[in-house]
Design an enzyme around this catalytic site. Structure first.
Site, short mmCIF file in Angstrom:
data_model
loop_
_atom_site.label_atom_id
_atom_site.label_comp_id
_atom_site.label_asym_id
_atom_site.label_seq_id
_atom_site.Cartn_x
_atom_site.Cartn_y
_atom_site.Cartn_z
N ASP A 142 32.29 3.57 6.00
CA ASP A 142 32.81 2.21 6.09
C ASP A 142 31.72 1.34 6.71
OD1 ASP A 142 34.08 -0.18 6.78
OD2 ASP A 142 35.97 0.80 7.26
N TYR A 224 32.46 11.37 -4.59
CA TYR A 224 33.55 10.91 -5.44
C TYR A 224 33.51 9.40 -5.60
CZ TYR A 224 38.34 9.52 -6.65
OH TYR A 224 39.43 8.94 -7.21
#
Length: 281
Positions: A142, A224
Site C-alpha cells: 500500500d 497476482y
C-alpha cells in the site's frame, strides 16, 4: 467473517509452513527450515536450536534467509524459493486468508524452503536475531498516499531502522511498485540518508532496463495484483538499495518537509480503497 475465510484460517492453523505470531523464534529459522525440509512434523518451536549469526565470517552452515514483507498471496516468496532451492524464504503478512494461498501452493508442490508468518510488519523485530536476514523484498505494498500516513510506508526510515536490526550489515532491500509516488519517496529517503542505491528504474519491464547489465532475473516474478489489468496499465517501478548507514531521527522532519511538495499520483491501491473501478478515469 465469511465462511471461506473461516475455512482458510482453520487450514493454516494446521499447516507446518505457517506460523502465527510465533514466540521465541530469533535465531531459530535455519533450524526451523531444516525440520520443514525433512518433513519432521509436528515442529516444536521450543525445541529448535538457536543458530549462530548468518555472518559469513562465522563459517556456519546457515542458509541465506530472505523476507517478503506484506507478502499477500506470497507469489514472490514462492517464486524466489523455486529459483533458489538452496536458500530459505519467509513471507510476512497480517491477512491469513491471503497467506493460505501461497502456503497451500507450497504444500501442493512440496516446496520446503518457503514458509509464512502471520503478523504485523511492525512486530517483525520480535522474530529475528541480529544479522539473521540477508535480504528483503517489498512487492506492491500500500503506497499510503496521504502525507499523514507517510510513516506507514514500508520504506519510511522508521521501518528501515526496524529492518536494520535484523538485516546483515549493508543488507539489501528491493521495492517493486506501480506507485510513482512511493518510488520517488523511496529515492528521496535513499538520497537524504546517504544510503547506497544499487539500481533503480521507473520501467522495470522496459526494453532498455531488461537488456542492461542491471536486469535481475528475480524481477520477472509477478504477483497476482501485478497480473491484473489495473496494474499492467501502469509502469512498474523497481529500486534496490542497501541500508548501510545510520538513519538519524533528526532528518525525519526534513524528509516530511520534502515530501509535502510531492505530486500525489493515484494508483490502483488508492482507487480500491475508495471503491473506484480500475477502468474509470
Amino acid at each position: 467473517m465469511g465462511q471461506k475465510k473461516l475455512i482458510k484460517f482453520a487450514a493454516i492453523k494446521q499447516y507446518e509452513n505457517v506460523l502465527e505470531y510465533p514466540q521465541g523464534m530469533p535465531g531459530k529459522w535455519n533450524a526451523y527450515f531444516e525440520k520443514l525440509s525433512l518433513g519432521d512434523y509436528p515442529i516444536s518451536l521450543d525445541s529448535l536450536e538457536i543458530s549462530a549469526s548468518n555472518n559469513p565470517k562465522n563459517n556456519n552452515s546457515n542458509k541465506p534467509l530472505t523476507l517478503e514483507l506484506a507478502c499477500g498471496r506470497g507469489e514472490y516468496a514462492l517464486g524466489l524459493a523455486r529459483l533458489f532451492p538452496e536458500q530459505n524464504f519467509l513471507g510476512l503478512d497480517i491477512k491469513g486468508n491471503r497467506i493460505w494461498k501461497g502456503a497451500s501452493i507450497a504444500n501442493k508442490e512440496a516446496i520446503k524452503n518457503v514458509a509464512f508468518v502471520r503478523t504485523q510488519i511492525e512486530q517483525s523485530i520480535q522474530y529475528f536475531a541480529k544479522e539473521e536476514v540477508d535480504e528483503i523484498w517489498i512487492t506492491f505494498p500500500d503506497p499510503q498516499l496521504r502525507l499523514s500516513k507517510a510513516k506507514k510506508r514500508l520504506t519510511h526510515p522508521q521501518f528501515l531502522r526496524l529492518y536494520q536490526q535484523f538485516l546483515q550489515p549493508g543488507g539489501i532491500v528491493h521495492l517493486k511498485t506501480d506507485s510513482p509516488n512511493l518510488y520517488l519517496f523511496t529515492k528521496t529517503v535513499i538520497e537524504l540518508y546517504g544510503l547506497t542505491l544499487i539500481t533503480g528504474t521507473d520501467d522495470v519491464y522496459g526494453t532498455t532496463f531488461m537488456q542492461s547489465d542491471k536486469w535481475d532475473e528475480r524481477c520477472a516474478i509477478k504477483t497476482y495484483y501485478e497480473g491484473l489489468n489495473i496494474a499492467s496499465s501502469n509502469r512498474i517501478h523497481y529500486i534496490q538499495f542497501k541500508i548501510d548507514k545510520v538513519l538519524p531521527v533528526a532528518k525525519d522532519e526534513t524528509l516530511k518537509e520534502m515530501i509535502a511538495a510531492f505530486e500525489v499520483t493515484e494508483t490502483h491501491d488508492a482507487k480500491r480503497e475508495r471503491g473506484i473501478k480500475a477502468n474509470e478515469n
